[in-house]
Structures are given as C-alpha cells and as structure tokens.
Design a protein around this motif. Structure first.
Motif: not given
Ligand SMILES: Cc1cc2nc3c(=O)[nH]c(=O)nc-3n(C[C@H](O)[C@H](O)[C@H](O)COP(=O)(O)OP(=O)(O)OC[C@H]3O[C@@H](n4cnc5c(N)ncnc54)[C@H](O)[C@@H]3O)c2cc1C
Lengths: 306, 264
Positions: A115-116, A118-119, A254, B19-23
């Motif tokens: 996820f770019a 983010k994770f 991201l 991914e930008s909206e992923l919480r």
C-alpha cells in the motif's frame, strides 16, 4: 543439497544479493550460497534465456531459493523462473529467513512495503521459491564474514542461441549517474509545485548553498523529464537517508514519502497547509516556494557573511 | 496477421484498495473490510494505451480483470474510457501473482484470438510487476516490459521504447505479444458523462474461476505459494512544526531550527 542461488545483472546489486543469500543459508541451517554469473549481459531481448539458464543451475545445485535483485529486468527473470518451475515469488523483501512452525513445512519469510509504503507486510512462500531484494536490503560486506562457507561461483550457460522473440533495435544509454543521492547528506527535492523547468534553478541554488544535491518527485523526473531519472525518489525510484531532506512543492503522496522515511530531518515547503507532506515533516513552511526559497537563500547568505 | 488487419487488444486491470484512504486500526493493522478500492493507478495508463492504439489502427479493446463483483467498478471505468467489452473472472479466492496470471492466461486463451495484451508496470497496492511477464510466460509469448512509447510497424509487429534503469532500449516483437507500460507513456483520458452512460450498455462477460480450471490431461493449476502473514502500519513520528509568517520570518526560523538540530 541445500543451497541458495544468487544472481543479479546489476553490478551494484550483485554483492548485496550475495550477502542476502549467505544470510538465508544461515537460517537454512547449513546451506551454501552459489553465485551465478553470466558471460552475456542480460537484456530485455535475452532475459528468457538467462532465466532458463538459472533454472538449470538451480536444479543442479538443489537450490531452495533463487535470490535476484528487484530491478526492472530482475522482476522479469523472476516471473519466468516462477512460471517454469511453478514456484512462488516474494518481491522487494528484506529480513529474509527460513522459518518453520509446529511441524509445518519450512517457509521463506520476508518483510516488504505494501500500500505504497503505508504498511509493511510479512510474507511467506513455500520452498523452493524465488525472491527479489531491493537495493539496501543487505550490506555487501556482511557476506563473507558471516557465512559458514565461502560462496561458490558458477557461470550460467546460456543454451544454443535461439532466435530472440524480442528483437533488439537500439540502446540509448542514459547520461551517466552524476549524482549520488543514496549517500547524500543534504537533498533538496523539487515537485510539481514548480511551474517551469527554468525555475528549478531555485532548488539548484538552495542545494548548493546547503552543500547538498537535487532530487525529484516522479512526475518531474519521469513524466515531465525536467530532471534526470537518477534523481527520482520514492517507491519506484531511490530510497534516500540524508540528514536533511527538503521537499519543495511536493504534495507528499505515500509513494514519494516511502523513499524519504529514513531521513533524519524532513522539511517541507508548500503553499497548501493541508498538503500531506506536512504530516510527515519535522519543519514546514506554508508559503509560495517562489517567495520562500529566495528568502531562504538570502537568509543563508546573511548567516554565512556574519 | 497483416499490419492492416484490425487489432484485438486485451488490457489487464486490477481493482485495488485505495492506499491513500486506507485506515489503520488501534493495533496498527489496515482496515481492509469495506476499504475503498478503485482501478490501480497505472492500469489507467494501460487502458489509455490500448484505446489509443485502437483509435490509430482500428480494432477492439477488451478489459480483463479478476476478482469479486466489486471489480465491476473498475471495469466500467475502463469501458467508459473506450474499451469495447470486458471479461470478469469471478473469484473471491486469495491468489498470488503466479496463480492470478495463470487464470488470466486461461481467460485470454478462451477469449482468443488476440494480438496484444497490455498490463501496467505494477499494481498500486503491491507493485510486484509480476503478472505481466508471467502472463507472457503462461501464453508463451514475447514480453516487452516498462514500455514508455509504442509504434505499430507495418509488418505486424510492435516497436517499443523500454525505460530501463540505465538506458532506454528500443525493441520489437511480432504479434501476438504482451507488454507492460510505465505511467509516462500517456495521460489517461477522463471519460465524459455520455461515455460513462454508454459504458453501462457495453457487454461484460463472466468467466467463473472454476470454468478456467485445467481439464483432465492438462497440467495442474498452480496453488498460491505466497501468503501474507501479517500487515502492520509503518510508523513515522515527526515534529510537524509549521512556520506560517512572512517568507523572511519563516526562513530565519527554519534556519535556526535546523542549526539546533545539528543538520546545518
Ligand atoms: C504505483 C505508484 C508508484 C509511484 N511511485 C512514485 C515514486 O517513487 N516517487 C514519487 O515521487 N511519486 C511516485 N508516484 C506518484 C505519486 O503518487 C504522486 O503522484 C507524486 O509523488 C506527486 O508528485 P508531486 O508532489 O511533485 O506533485 P503534486 O502531487 O501535484 O504536488 C504538487 C504540490 O506543490 C504544491 N505547490 C504548487 N504550487 C506551489 C507554490 N507556488 N509554492 C509552494 N507549493 C506549491 C501543491 O500544493 C502540491 O502540494 C507513484 C504513483 C503510483 C501509483
């Protein structure tokens, strides 16, 4: 025989891939690393032949893992090996180890961004398998020191020359890397907040005043081509770790942020107070870069003079 | 085929979590249940390339995707952008790149004949860049990856500029072939309202996953060898100090701060 076969067409990555192979061997419990080298330079025209030759060596050496560099060509080689041998591929992984829990078959596990960035995901594949590692995943010097046995080197034998399905017409080399972003202490990067290519003189001057180098967001280096692709920072470009990173006119998506997370201090200059870059910055100046950067240059000059 | 015959193009696309909206939940895991999804960013470049080649050379473009009913959202977008028809491989099963590409290849074979398959350089969620080259291997076709420019030759082949790390490689392969495109190849069009409305009339064929399974005597389908064991948020805590005064004020405050950080 339990071995790990390492190969990368990129001279820069070959030593890291070898170090990664040695590390996996340790967790295999007594495996040995085999470094494959090719006399022919792998290319988009012959990557299939390279993959086939690697499959042959892997079979002969009883390789549990084929480890490759996560380059554009490396991914294609990995794909062909996987289909030919029906094996899983772990992409862009670090911290590779062989794990087995409670009688289940041993798996190769690793950690990769998803996820770019983010994770992080911990991923696993049944053995034997293929894995690709990004640059920076393993320190090259660690290899010989830690491995139980020095790695063997084998030359992969490309089969009799079959007519290539992808015909090579021309190679246009890119200008040689004139900038080393990976080891830079100060990086000043430009984003789409710049209206013209000529205006980039602002980041060039700021980088120079701070003794740093110029980096770029992907739109500037790839889509617009205002800066060289060797300056492209982020998920699909270079991961950097300077003491000081200054993002000028970069929104902070991201994918860009993924490449700058290891910076000691992040500074952002953006006219939009809501820009996500401010959420990942230590210091931010909310304002028009066309006013802020000249003001910064002046302040640095004044300071140097006093 | 001859250079003049209409081209049969298939564009592969992924409906991926945005991914930008992923919480993130309290334990640092992504909240995937009900997360927003949309067409993976670079797949829009693949659709655009397919449609613009069709506009130049004539032919048809089929959008191909694998997943649950949700995928229809991305398929409709591709149809609105100019694809003529679509194939949805229904699957709610977890598949890795190897298994995904296997079923996509089976779907392509069923939809045959075809000349050109277009994928993107990588999906927005994992960015593995594997499905395109794997698809080519399953179909035993030439693969050209990281294409930043295409040019149809008169002799039934496609010439491509490949954006490799150290160079641009110009290569050529005859149809049928598989390519993956980079984002700088084009700027995806935004469909008009009319096109969006018309898209709902275009046919979407469904291929249930089971119907693509190998028959007796065929090699077994690959099992998903790769698993995701755990997904956790990357942590990054930053000071987030903002200067909002005049450019001069902000500049001198920033320099002071950087000096006390010891990075100047
Ligand atoms: C799979 C995938 C991989 C990707 N990989 C990468 C990658 O590796 N690296 C990368 O960078 N991107 C990557 N991207 C693209 C990324 O999503 C963003 O599109 C990109 O980073 C945006 O670049 P930018 O910030 O320069 O432009 P924009 O998002 O357009 O931001 C421009 C910013 O400038 C500000 N601005 C405008 N005018 C001024 C002014 N006068 N003064 C001050 N500020 C101003 C605006 O407020 C805005 O915040 C990837 C995308 C995908 C889908």
């Amino acid at each position: 025989m339990r071995s790990v076969l390492a190969f990368s067409e990129s001279p820069a990555l070959a030593a890291e891939v070898a170090a990664g192979a040695a590390t996996i061997c340790e967790s295999l419990g007594g495996g040995f690393a085999v470094i494959a080298v090719s006399s022919e330079t792998p290319s988009p025209s012959n990557f299939e032949a390279v993959a086939d030759a690697i499959v042959e060596v892997a079979k002969r050496e009883g390789a549990q893992v084929v480890l490759l560099g996560a380059t554009r060509l490396g991914r294609q080689v990995a794909a062909r090996i996987a289909v030919k041998t029906s094996q899983g591929v772990l992409s862009d992984v670090r911290d590779l180890r062989v794990e087995s829990s409670g009688g289940a078959a041993a798996m190769l596990t690793g950690v990769r961004p998803v996820f770019a960035g983010k994770f992080n995901a911990k991923v696993a594949s049944v053995l034997p398998c293929v894995a690709t590692i990004p640059s920076g995943a393993y320190a090259p010097q660690g290899a010989s020191a830690s491995s139980t046995q020095p790695p063997a080197t084998v030359e992969i034998a490309m089969g009799p020359k079959a007519p290539e399905r992808v015909k090579h017409i021309e190679t246009r080399p890119k200008p040689k890397n004139t900038v080393d972003l990976k080891s830079a202490e100060v990086i000043v990067s430009a984003g789409r907040g710049f209206k013209n290519k000529e205006d980039l003189v602002l980041v060039e001057n700021l980088a120079e005043a701070l003794g740093g180098v110029v980096g770029a967001s992907r739109p500037l280096s790839s889509d617009l081509g205002w800066l060289g692709e060797e300056r492209h920072i982020g998920l699909t470009g270079i991961y950097v770790r300077p003491s000081l990173y200054i993002a000028v006119g970069i929104s902070g998506q991201l994918q860009h942020v993924a490449g700058i997370k290891d910076s000691k201090i992040i500074v952002a200059i953006n006219k939009d107070k809501q820009a996500p870059i401010f959420q990942v910055a230590d210091y931010g100046i909310v304002g028009d870069l066309y006013l802020v950067v000249p003001a910064l240059l002046k302040a640095i000059e004044t300071q140097k003079a006093s | 085929m001859s250079g003049k015959a209409p081209l049969r193009i298939i564009v592969c696309l992924k409906h991926a979590v945005d991914e930008s909206e992923l919480r993130v939940d309290a334990s640092g895991h992504p909240i995937l249940q009900g997360a927003q999804a949309r067409m993976s960013a670079f797949d829009r470049n693949a659709v655009e390339e397919g449609v613009s080649i069709k506009e130049k050379a004539g032919g048809t473009v089929t959008a191909l995707s694998l997943g649950t009913e949700d995928v229809r959202k991305s398929i409709k977008e591709a149809l609105a952008m100019g694809c003529d028809r679509a194939i949805l491989v229904n699957s709610s099963k977890y598949l890795d790149a190897l298994a995904t590409s296997y079923y996509l290849a089976r779907a392509v074979q069923r939809a045959a004949p075809y000349d050109l398959m277009i994928c993107s350089e990588g999906a927005s969620d994992t960015y593995d860049g594997l499905v395109g080259p794997m698809l080519a291997q399953w179909l035993d076709l030439p693969f050209m990856g990281y294409v930043r420019r295409t040019e149809l030759r008169g002799d039934g082949s496609l010439q491509c500029e490949l954006a490799m790390e150290e160079s641009v490689e110009v290569v050529e392969a005859r149809f049928p072939s598989v390519i993956s495109v980079v984002s700088e190849i084009n700027s995806p069009r935004y469909p008009t309202l009319l096109q969006i409305m018309q898209a709902s009339k275009k046919p979407i064929e469904e291929f249930p996953l089971d119907s693509l399974a190998p028959g007796p005597g065929e090699a077994a389908a690959p099992e998903a060898a790769v698993r995701v064991l755990d997904t956790t948020a990357q942590s990054m805590s930053r000071k987030k100090i903002l200067f909002e005064g005049s450019p001069e004020e902000s500049a001198s405050k920033l320099l002071e701060a950087l000096k006390s950080e010891g990075v100047l």
